[in-house]
Motif scaffolding. Structure first.
Motif, PDB file in Angstrom:
ATOM      1  N   LEU A 154      -7.714  10.097  -5.407  1.00 14.52           N
ATOM      2  CA  LEU A 154      -8.187  10.326  -4.043  1.00 14.52           C
ATOM      3  C   LEU A 154      -9.288  11.386  -4.022  1.00 14.52           C
ATOM      4  CD1 LEU A 154      -4.770  10.239  -2.159  1.00 14.52           C
ATOM      5  CD2 LEU A 154      -6.663   8.625  -1.817  1.00 14.52           C
ATOM      6  N   VAL A 155      -9.088  12.482  -4.765  1.00 12.72           N
ATOM      7  CA  VAL A 155     -10.112  13.528  -4.839  1.00 12.72           C
ATOM      8  C   VAL A 155     -11.375  12.988  -5.497  1.00 12.72           C
ATOM      9  CG1 VAL A 155     -10.691  15.767  -5.861  1.00 12.72           C
ATOM     10  CG2 VAL A 155      -8.445  15.411  -4.816  1.00 12.72           C
ATOM     11  N   ALA A 208      -5.614   0.377  -6.327  1.00 13.82           N
ATOM     12  CA  ALA A 208      -6.680   1.367  -6.251  1.00 13.82           C
ATOM     13  C   ALA A 208      -6.497   2.231  -5.003  1.00 13.82           C
ATOM     14  CB  ALA A 208      -8.046   0.682  -6.214  1.00 13.82           C
ATOM     15  N   VAL A 209      -7.171   3.386  -4.981  1.00 19.17           N
ATOM     16  CA  VAL A 209      -7.173   4.225  -3.783  1.00 19.17           C
ATOM     17  C   VAL A 209      -8.486   4.009  -3.053  1.00 19.17           C
ATOM     18  CG1 VAL A 209      -5.724   5.915  -4.962  1.00 19.17           C
ATOM     19  CG2 VAL A 209      -8.195   6.305  -4.793  1.00 19.17           C
ATOM     20  N   LEU A 210      -8.514   4.417  -1.784  1.00 19.20           N
ATOM     21  CA  LEU A 210      -9.695   4.212  -0.944  1.00 19.20           C
ATOM     22  C   LEU A 210     -10.084   5.514  -0.268  1.00 19.20           C
ATOM     23  CD1 LEU A 210     -10.279   1.283   1.553  1.00 19.20           C
ATOM     24  CD2 LEU A 210     -10.527   3.663   2.315  1.00 19.20           C
ATOM     25  N   ALA A 211     -11.390   5.827  -0.281  1.00 18.47           N
ATOM     26  CA  ALA A 211     -11.920   6.985   0.427  1.00 18.47           C
ATOM     27  C   ALA A 211     -12.938   6.513   1.447  1.00 18.47           C
ATOM     28  CB  ALA A 211     -12.578   7.969  -0.543  1.00 18.47           C
ATOM     29  N   SER A 212     -12.906   7.118   2.622  1.00 18.28           N
ATOM     30  CA  SER A 212     -13.835   6.796   3.699  1.00 18.28           C
ATOM     31  C   SER A 212     -14.572   8.064   4.116  1.00 18.28           C
ATOM     32  CB  SER A 212     -13.076   6.209   4.898  1.00 18.28           C
ATOM     33  OG  SER A 212     -13.942   6.027   6.008  1.00 18.28           O
ATOM     34  N   ALA A 250      -3.550   1.266  -2.546  1.00 18.11           N
ATOM     35  CA  ALA A 250      -2.327   2.038  -2.752  1.00 18.11           C
ATOM     36  C   ALA A 250      -2.292   3.358  -1.986  1.00 18.11           C
ATOM     37  CB  ALA A 250      -2.139   2.316  -4.242  1.00 18.11           C
ATOM     38  N   ALA A 251      -3.446   3.944  -1.661  1.00 13.26           N
ATOM     39  CA  ALA A 251      -3.488   5.219  -0.951  1.00 13.26           C
ATOM     40  C   ALA A 251      -4.872   5.378  -0.344  1.00 13.26           C
ATOM     41  CB  ALA A 251      -3.174   6.393  -1.881  1.00 13.26           C
ATOM     42  N   ILE A 252      -4.954   6.175   0.726  1.00 13.45           N
ATOM     43  CA  ILE A 252      -6.207   6.324   1.478  1.00 13.45           C
ATOM     44  C   ILE A 252      -6.452   7.799   1.787  1.00 13.45           C
ATOM     45  CG2 ILE A 252      -7.327   5.866   3.712  1.00 13.45           C
ATOM     46  CD1 ILE A 252      -5.871   3.165   3.757  1.00 13.45           C
ATOM     47  N   ILE A 253      -7.728   8.207   1.698  1.00 17.62           N
ATOM     48  CA  ILE A 253      -8.149   9.514   2.200  1.00 17.62           C
ATOM     49  C   ILE A 253      -9.285   9.292   3.183  1.00 17.62           C
ATOM     50  CG2 ILE A 253      -9.728   9.915   0.244  1.00 17.62           C
ATOM     51  CD1 ILE A 253      -9.084  12.934   0.567  1.00 17.62           C
TER      52      ILE A 253
END
Length: 233
Positions: A121-122, A175-179, A198-201
């Motif tokens: 995420l980071v 995968a993770v997602l960043a917006s 799987a996870a979002i920031i």
């Protein structure tokens, strides 16, 4: 070698005629890999003699050797606006407590990211700041696997990142997602959930945050709120 291979795998199509920047000296082994592709510029702190010999065979390839640039608070960014100019400072904000984000960032859902997901995420958030808005970045295991940038709406950016990931052989599931900006509607989360994200920031701050968070909760997707936007228009 591994870092270059994973960066190239993120989008080998767009890498054609591109620029490669590295934070370590380039040796002969890496130079041989770089020489397999059409590149315009390679930037690195240094090139050893074998690397220079190999890369000098490439027509019109420019090698730049210099220090790894850090954030420059004195820099200015300029954008044309009508008949004038918008002059602004660079985006130098960073996630608070980036070393231990799980202790400083808000998790809006009951499900929390795993340690591996926190790291991704980071990473995805860091990459997202360099993508044109509206921007969405998908990442897994410390590498980019999908990018949706420059879109006129956010759900289009989500769908584009997923589409590109699949076309380039990456499975967005897990995968993770960043917006770079908040989600105005829950349809963004529904599209991410359908792809197996799987996870979002995201920054948070939408009038419909409750709906967006509820959609993530329903899908079992951990959602982290950064509390800051990082648009790049």
């Amino acid at each position: 070698m591994e870092a270059y291979a994973r960066a190239l795998a993120a989008d080998p199509v767009s890498a054609f005629g591109g620029v490669v920047a590295m934070t370590r000296r380039v040796d002969g082994e890496l130079a041989s890999k770089l020489a397999e592709h059409f590149l315009e510029v390679v930037y690195a702190p240094a090139f050893d003699e074998e690397a220079r010999e190999i890369l000098s065979r490439k027509k019109n390839l420019r090698l730049l050797a210099g220090p790894v640039p850090g954030p420059d608070a004195a820099a200015w960014e300029v954008r044309r606006v009508g008949g004038g100019l918008l002059v602004q400072g660079p985006n130098l904000t960073w996630l608070p407590g980036v070393g231990r984000p799980e202790e400083t960032l808000e998790v809006a859902t009951s499900t929390r990211p795993t340690q591996e997901q926190w790291a991704d995420l980071v990473f995805a958030w860091t990459i997202c700041r360099a993508v044109a808005s509206n921007a969405i970045v998908l990442a897994r295991d410390g590498a980019t696997v999908g990018v949706g940038g420059g879109q006129t709406n956010r759900v289009g950016a989500v769908e584009l990142a997923i589409k590109y990931a699949r076309e380039l052989g990456h499975d967005p599931a897990g995968a993770v997602l960043a917006s770079d900006g908040f989600f105005p509607f829950a349809d963004n989360i529904e599209a991410a959930a359908a792809a197996g994200i799987a996870a979002i920031i995201q920054p948070g701050g939408s009038r419909r945050d409750d709906e967006v968070i509820a959609a993530a909760e329903h899908a079992g997707i951990p959602m982290v709120l950064s509390g800051m936007r990082q648009f790049r228009h």
